[in-house]
Design an enzyme around this catalytic site. Structure first.
Site, mmCIF file in Angstrom:
data_model
loop_
_atom_site.group_PDB
_atom_site.id
_atom_site.type_symbol
_atom_site.label_atom_id
_atom_site.label_comp_id
_atom_site.label_asym_id
_atom_site.label_seq_id
_atom_site.Cartn_x
_atom_site.Cartn_y
_atom_site.Cartn_z
ATOM 1 C CB VAL A 13 27.511 -30.178 1.479
ATOM 2 C CG1 VAL A 13 27.474 -31.300 0.875
ATOM 3 C CG2 VAL A 13 26.032 -29.587 2.012
ATOM 4 C CB CYS A 14 32.782 -28.704 0.452
ATOM 5 S SG CYS A 14 31.929 -27.712 -0.675
ATOM 6 N N PRO A 15 33.087 -30.756 3.143
ATOM 7 C CG PRO A 15 33.017 -29.969 5.110
ATOM 8 C CD PRO A 15 32.784 -29.613 3.810
#
Length: 187
Positions: free
Chosen positions: A46-48
């Site tokens: 999810v972070c990128p």
């Protein structure tokens, strides 16, 4: 205790920005609007998507005089490696702060102690170094940069227009409210 209207705590960290390693302190966040954007870890899922969304909207934040600081408990070296290897992260021009000791994550109360990672926390800091917006979401829920832009605009509007407030879904240029006895029970 809520962090709203509290002053950010002192910190010093190493960061990666535009191909270089830089030092960042709490003093760098003062004198302008800032977004401190915590995420669990580099090289995840999810972070990128969130960081790319911020990168795609970074110019809009800059037009508002807002600097972005993404923060994870990874090192600045890890941020560089991720930047060099991921097409999504390669777009980033804002500061990627390393917090391997967890000092910054603890200062903002987003450290997940049993795993040593930060929650997904978003903090908007005003030029006086005071936190005006706090948003924390569960690990599987990504955030939206355009909604963050809307909230930053509302925070800036309220700061520059004492006595006015922004109602739900307020967008720049729309009507605001001036709280008064006359409005009680009328909305």
């Amino acid at each position: 205790m809520s962090l709203i209207n509290t002053e950010i705590k002192p910190f010093k960290a190493s960061a990666f920005k535009n191909g270089a390693f830089v030092d960042v302190t709490d003093a760098d966040l003062k004198g302008k609007w800032s977004v401190v954007f915590f995420y669990p870890a580099d090289f995840t899922f999810v972070c990128p998507t969130e960081l790319e969304d911020l990168a795609d909207n970074y110019a809009e934040f800059q037009k508002l005089g807002v600097e972005i600081y993404s923060v994870s408990t990874d090192t600045h070296f890890c941020h560089k490696a991720w930047h060099d290897s991921s097409p999504a992260i390669k777009k980033i021009q804002y500061t990627m702060v390393g917090d391997p000791t967890g000092v910054i994550s603890r200062n903002f109360e987003v450290m997940i102690e049993d795993v040593g990672l930060a929650d997904r926390g978003t903090f908007v800091v005003d030029p006086d170094g005071k936190i005006q917006i706090v948003e924390i979401t569960a690990g599987g829920i990504g955030r939206d940069a355009k909604e963050l832009l809307r909230k930053v605009k509302a925070a800036q509007y309220v700061a520059s227009h004492p006595g006015e407030v922004c109602p739900a879904k307020w967008k720049e240029g729309e009507k605001t409210l001036a709280p008064s006895l006359d409005l009680v029970g009328k909305i």
